[in-house]
Design a protein around this motif. Structure first.
Motif, short mmCIF file in Angstrom:
data_model
loop_
_atom_site.label_atom_id
_atom_site.label_comp_id
_atom_site.label_asym_id
_atom_site.label_seq_id
_atom_site.Cartn_x
_atom_site.Cartn_y
_atom_site.Cartn_z
N ASP A 147 0.81 -1.22 0.00
CA ASP A 147 0.00 0.00 0.00
C ASP A 147 0.84 1.27 0.00
N GLU A 148 2.17 1.14 0.20
CA GLU A 148 3.05 2.31 0.18
C GLU A 148 4.09 2.20 -0.94
N SER A 149 3.89 1.29 -1.87
CA SER A 149 4.83 1.09 -2.96
C SER A 149 4.22 1.53 -4.28
N ASP A 150 5.08 1.86 -5.22
CA ASP A 150 4.63 2.25 -6.56
C ASP A 150 4.53 1.00 -7.43
N HIS A 151 3.35 0.72 -7.92
CA HIS A 151 3.10 -0.49 -8.70
C HIS A 151 3.26 -0.15 -10.19
N VAL A 152 4.51 -0.21 -10.63
CA VAL A 152 4.86 0.08 -12.01
C VAL A 152 5.80 -1.02 -12.50
N GLY A 153 6.12 -1.01 -13.77
CA GLY A 153 7.14 -1.91 -14.27
C GLY A 153 8.52 -1.37 -13.93
N TYR A 154 9.33 -2.18 -13.27
CA TYR A 154 10.67 -1.75 -12.85
C TYR A 154 11.70 -2.25 -13.87
N PRO A 155 12.59 -1.36 -14.34
CA PRO A 155 13.58 -1.74 -15.35
C PRO A 155 14.76 -2.48 -14.72
N ILE A 156 14.56 -3.75 -14.44
CA ILE A 156 15.58 -4.56 -13.77
C ILE A 156 16.41 -5.28 -14.83
N PRO A 157 17.67 -4.92 -14.99
CA PRO A 157 18.50 -5.59 -16.01
C PRO A 157 18.82 -7.03 -15.61
N LYS A 158 19.27 -7.80 -16.59
CA LYS A 158 19.56 -9.21 -16.32
C LYS A 158 20.63 -9.37 -15.25
N ARG A 159 21.63 -8.50 -15.27
CA ARG A 159 22.70 -8.57 -14.29
C ARG A 159 22.59 -7.40 -13.32
N VAL A 160 21.43 -7.25 -12.71
CA VAL A 160 21.20 -6.14 -11.79
C VAL A 160 22.15 -6.24 -10.60
N HIS A 161 22.64 -5.09 -10.16
CA HIS A 161 23.51 -5.03 -8.99
C HIS A 161 22.64 -4.81 -7.75
N ILE A 162 22.69 -5.76 -6.84
CA ILE A 162 21.91 -5.69 -5.61
C ILE A 162 22.88 -5.56 -4.44
N GLU A 163 22.58 -4.62 -3.56
CA GLU A 163 23.43 -4.39 -2.40
C GLU A 163 23.56 -5.67 -1.55
N GLY A 164 24.75 -5.90 -1.03
CA GLY A 164 24.96 -7.03 -0.13
C GLY A 164 24.40 -6.75 1.25
N GLY A 165 24.68 -7.62 2.20
CA GLY A 165 24.14 -7.45 3.54
C GLY A 165 22.68 -7.81 3.61
N SER A 166 21.96 -7.14 4.48
CA SER A 166 20.55 -7.47 4.70
C SER A 166 19.58 -6.58 3.93
N ASP A 167 20.03 -5.42 3.45
CA ASP A 167 19.09 -4.47 2.84
C ASP A 167 18.76 -4.77 1.38
N HIS A 168 19.70 -5.33 0.64
CA HIS A 168 19.44 -5.76 -0.75
C HIS A 168 18.77 -4.67 -1.58
N HIS A 169 19.31 -3.44 -1.50
CA HIS A 169 18.77 -2.36 -2.32
C HIS A 169 19.18 -2.53 -3.78
N ALA A 170 18.30 -2.15 -4.66
CA ALA A 170 18.59 -2.06 -6.10
C ALA A 170 18.15 -0.68 -6.57
N LEU A 171 19.10 0.08 -7.12
CA LEU A 171 18.83 1.44 -7.58
C LEU A 171 18.98 1.48 -9.09
N LEU A 172 17.94 1.94 -9.78
CA LEU A 172 17.88 1.87 -11.23
C LEU A 172 17.63 3.27 -11.79
N LEU A 173 18.61 3.81 -12.48
CA LEU A 173 18.52 5.16 -13.03
C LEU A 173 18.27 5.08 -14.53
N ASP A 174 17.07 5.47 -14.93
CA ASP A 174 16.68 5.43 -16.35
C ASP A 174 17.12 6.73 -17.02
#
Length: 260
Positions: A59-86
Motif C-alpha cells: 500500500d506504500e509502494s509504486d506499482h509500475v514496471g521496474y527496469p531490472i537488467p539481467k545482471r542487476v547489482h543488488i546491495e549485499g548485507g541485509s538491505d538488498h537495495h537495487a537502484l535503477l537510473l533510467d
C-alpha cells in the motif's frame, strides 16, 4: 545549507547520536564479505525490459514496471537495495529487499521519482529507504570526486531515531518519542570552523560537501555512517581518515525554511 541557522535543539540531538563517535564511509573499493562496499546502482534505458515486483508494503509502494537488467547489482548485507537510473526518461526506480521468490521478483517496498521535479512521496509513505527518500540522490559517488565536487546533501544513518519525520522525509521507523533523538529527514552540517585542509583529497571533497549541503538522516543503522556507491578507484585509506571527524564537529540545521 551553510548559511541557514543552527537549530535550537542542536546540541541535544548531536549528543544523542554521539559527540565522540567518528564518521564512517560506508562505501569504498574492494569487497566486504564477498560484496562491493557501498550501495551499487545501474543505469538503464527505455530498452531495459520492465518487470513486475511483489511487495511486503504494497500500500506504500509504486506499482509500475521496474527496469531490472539481467545482471542487476543488488546491495549485499541485509538491505538488498537495487537502484535503477533510467537515463532515457530521467526517472529513478528504487527497490529494497529485492530478491527472487519462485521465479518472480519480490521486495519489501519500491518507489519511483521523476528527476525533473522536487516532488516527494505522499506523507506517511516509505520507499526503499526508511525515511521515504530516494537513496541514489544521497550517495557519494566516485565520478563526483573525480571532477572535484559533490554538490548535494549526503545520506547517513543513526542507531536511534524518533517517531517523527521532517521535510523532505515522509516516513519514520521508530517508536521512540525522546525529543533529543533525531527525526527522519534531520539535516546536520559540518561546522564552518572545521579545518578540512589536512585531509587527503577524496576525504576533503566529502567534508566540503558536508559543510555546504550537509547530510540527512535517512535510515536506522550505525551512527554517523555515510552512504556511497562502490567503485574500485576509491582509496579506502583516504576514506578511513573521515573517522578523525567526530560528532562534536557537526550541528543540526534549521531547515524549516526549505519546506515548499
Amino acid at each position: 545549507v551553510d548559511r541557514l541557522r543552527v537549530a535550537r535543539n542542536s546540541a541535544a540531538i548531536i549528543a544523542s547520536i554521539g559527540t565522540g563517535t567518528g564518521l564512517h564511509a560506508d562505501f569504498g573499493s574492494g569487497l566486504w564479505e564477498g560484496s562491493p562496499i557501498g550501495i551499487p546502482f545501474d543505469v538503464v534505458s527505455r530498452k531495459t525490459p520492465r518487470s513486475r515486483v511483489g511487495f511486503d508494503y504494497a500500500d506504500e509502494s509504486d506499482h509500475v514496471g521496474y527496469p531490472i537488467p539481467k545482471r542487476v547489482h543488488i546491495e549485499g548485507g541485509s538491505d538488498h537495495h537495487a537502484l535503477l537510473l533510467d537515463r532515457t526518461s530521467c526517472r529513478l526506480y528504487e527497490l529494497g529487499g529485492l530478491e527472487r521468490r519462485s521465479g518472480r521478483w519480490h521486495a519489501w517496498a519500491g518507489a519511483t521519482w521523476s528527476l525533473r521535479t522536487n516532488r516527494v512521496r505522499p506523507a506517511g509513505w516509505t520507499s526503499a529507504d526508511a525515511a521515504g527518500l530516494p537513496i541514489f540522490s544521497g550517495l557519494a559517488r566516485y565520478d563526483e570526486v573525480r571532477r572535484g565536487v559533490i554538490d548535494h546533501a549526503l545520506r547517513f544513518t543513526v542507531e536511534r531515531t524518533r517517531r517523527a519525520y521532517i521535510y523532505p522525509a515522509r516516513h519514520y521507523a521508530s517508536n521512540l518519542t525522546d525529543p533529543s533523538l533525531p527525526p527522519m529527514g534531520l539535516r546536520v552540517r559540518l561546522k564552518a570552523s572545521f579545518d578540512v585542509r589536512p585531509f587527503p583529497r577524496q576525504a576533503r571533497i566529502v567534508l566540503l560537501a558536508l559543510k555546504r549541503y550537509g547530510m540527512i538522516v535517512a535510515d536506522n543503522g550505525s551512527d554517523w555512517y555515510i552512504s556511497g556507491a562502490p567503485n574500485r578507484r576509491w582509496s579506502n585509506d583516504q576514506l578511513h581518515t573521515l573517522g578523525r571527524v567526530k560528532g562534536s564537529s557537526f550541528e543540526v540545521v534549521d531547515t524549516s525554511s526549505l519546506h515548499p
